[in-house]
Scaffold this active site. Structure first.
Site, short mmCIF file in Angstrom:
data_model
loop_
_atom_site.label_atom_id
_atom_site.label_comp_id
_atom_site.label_asym_id
_atom_site.label_seq_id
_atom_site.Cartn_x
_atom_site.Cartn_y
_atom_site.Cartn_z
N HIS A 1 0.82 -1.22 0.00
CA HIS A 1 0.00 0.00 0.00
C HIS A 1 0.85 1.26 0.00
O HIS A 1 1.97 1.27 0.50
CB HIS A 1 -0.89 0.05 1.24
CG HIS A 1 -1.80 -1.12 1.38
ND1 HIS A 1 -2.13 -1.65 2.60
CD2 HIS A 1 -2.47 -1.85 0.46
CE1 HIS A 1 -2.96 -2.67 2.43
NE2 HIS A 1 -3.18 -2.81 1.14
N LYS B 1 6.40 6.64 7.07
CA LYS B 1 5.92 5.82 8.18
C LYS B 1 7.09 5.36 9.05
O LYS B 1 8.19 5.11 8.54
CB LYS B 1 5.19 4.59 7.66
CG LYS B 1 3.94 4.89 6.88
CD LYS B 1 3.30 3.62 6.33
CE LYS B 1 2.07 3.95 5.51
NZ LYS B 1 1.53 2.77 4.84
N TYR C 1 2.13 1.79 13.61
CA TYR C 1 2.92 2.69 12.77
C TYR C 1 2.45 4.13 12.89
O TYR C 1 1.29 4.42 13.09
CB TYR C 1 2.94 2.25 11.31
CG TYR C 1 1.61 2.03 10.63
CD1 TYR C 1 1.12 2.95 9.71
CD2 TYR C 1 0.86 0.89 10.88
CE1 TYR C 1 -0.08 2.74 9.06
CE2 TYR C 1 -0.34 0.67 10.23
CZ TYR C 1 -0.80 1.60 9.32
OH TYR C 1 -2.00 1.40 8.68
N ASP D 1 -6.84 -6.27 -1.85
CA ASP D 1 -5.40 -6.42 -2.13
C ASP D 1 -5.13 -7.46 -3.22
O ASP D 1 -4.09 -7.41 -3.88
CB ASP D 1 -4.64 -6.78 -0.86
CG ASP D 1 -4.48 -5.60 0.08
OD1 ASP D 1 -4.87 -4.47 -0.29
OD2 ASP D 1 -3.96 -5.79 1.20
#
Length: 181
Positions: free
Chosen positions: A62, A72, A132, A170
């Site tokens: 992603h 991130k 995250y 996904d």
């Protein structure tokens, strides 16, 4: 804190100092000032996310597009994952290359992923908790991704991929060649 740059420029492995004694352990998981100094960047995280997953779950690859791109800082609170990043920066010398690392509650290692990278993780233990920080807010209209088994990327997930648990969304992601960047 020990910081090492990966083979992908701007992507860093962060090994925190862990203080252990008979009571357990203590670790400073994040310090804005030390983080920015160690990586020689100026970043401000604005959103924290957490997921819990079962063994075999694969989330990703992603990323967010354009002005909604996100850097991130990822880590595992409980369990372990195989964390994978792909450089999507068209002018980068490592465009289309990937890097993987095992992150776990034992090693407490973190990975800093700059903007311009796709990210995924494969859960290696049941009840894994993944956390995250993001430097930009999530924007649904800007979400994008790449299929986990893109043959051009050649990511070795080190498992039987037929047993993976992957969301329907996904499973229909494009290859890097056909992805929106």
């Amino acid at each position: 804190m020990n910081v090492k740059e990966t083979k992908l420029k701007g992507c860093f492995i962060i090994e925190p100092t862990i203080f252990k004694d008979k009571r357990g352990y203590f670790v400073e998981s994040f310090n804005q000032k030390r983080f920015n100094e160690a990586l020689d960047i100026d970043i401000n995280f604005v959103q924290d996310n957490e997921s819990q997953s079962s063994k075999g779950v694969l989330r990703g690859l992603h990323y967010q597009l354009g002005k909604h791109a996100q850097a991130k800082l990822v880590r595992v609170i409980k369990g372990s994952v195989l964390d994978v990043v792909v450089d999507l920066r068209p002018k980068s010398l490592t465009y289309g290359k990937h890097f993987s690392i095992e992150l776990s509650e034992q090693n407490k290692t973190q990975l800093f992923i700059p903007r311009g990278f796709a990210h995924a993780f494969l859960v290696l233990e049941d009840h894994t908790i993944f956390s995250y920080k993001c430097d930009n807010f999530y924007n649904k209209e800007s979400e994008a991704g790449i299929i986990y088994n893109d043959p051009e990327l050649g990511i070795d997930w080190n498992c039987n991929t037929e047993e993976l648990i992957i969301s329907d969304k996904d499973l229909v992601l494009p290859t890097l060649k056909n992805a929106q960047l």
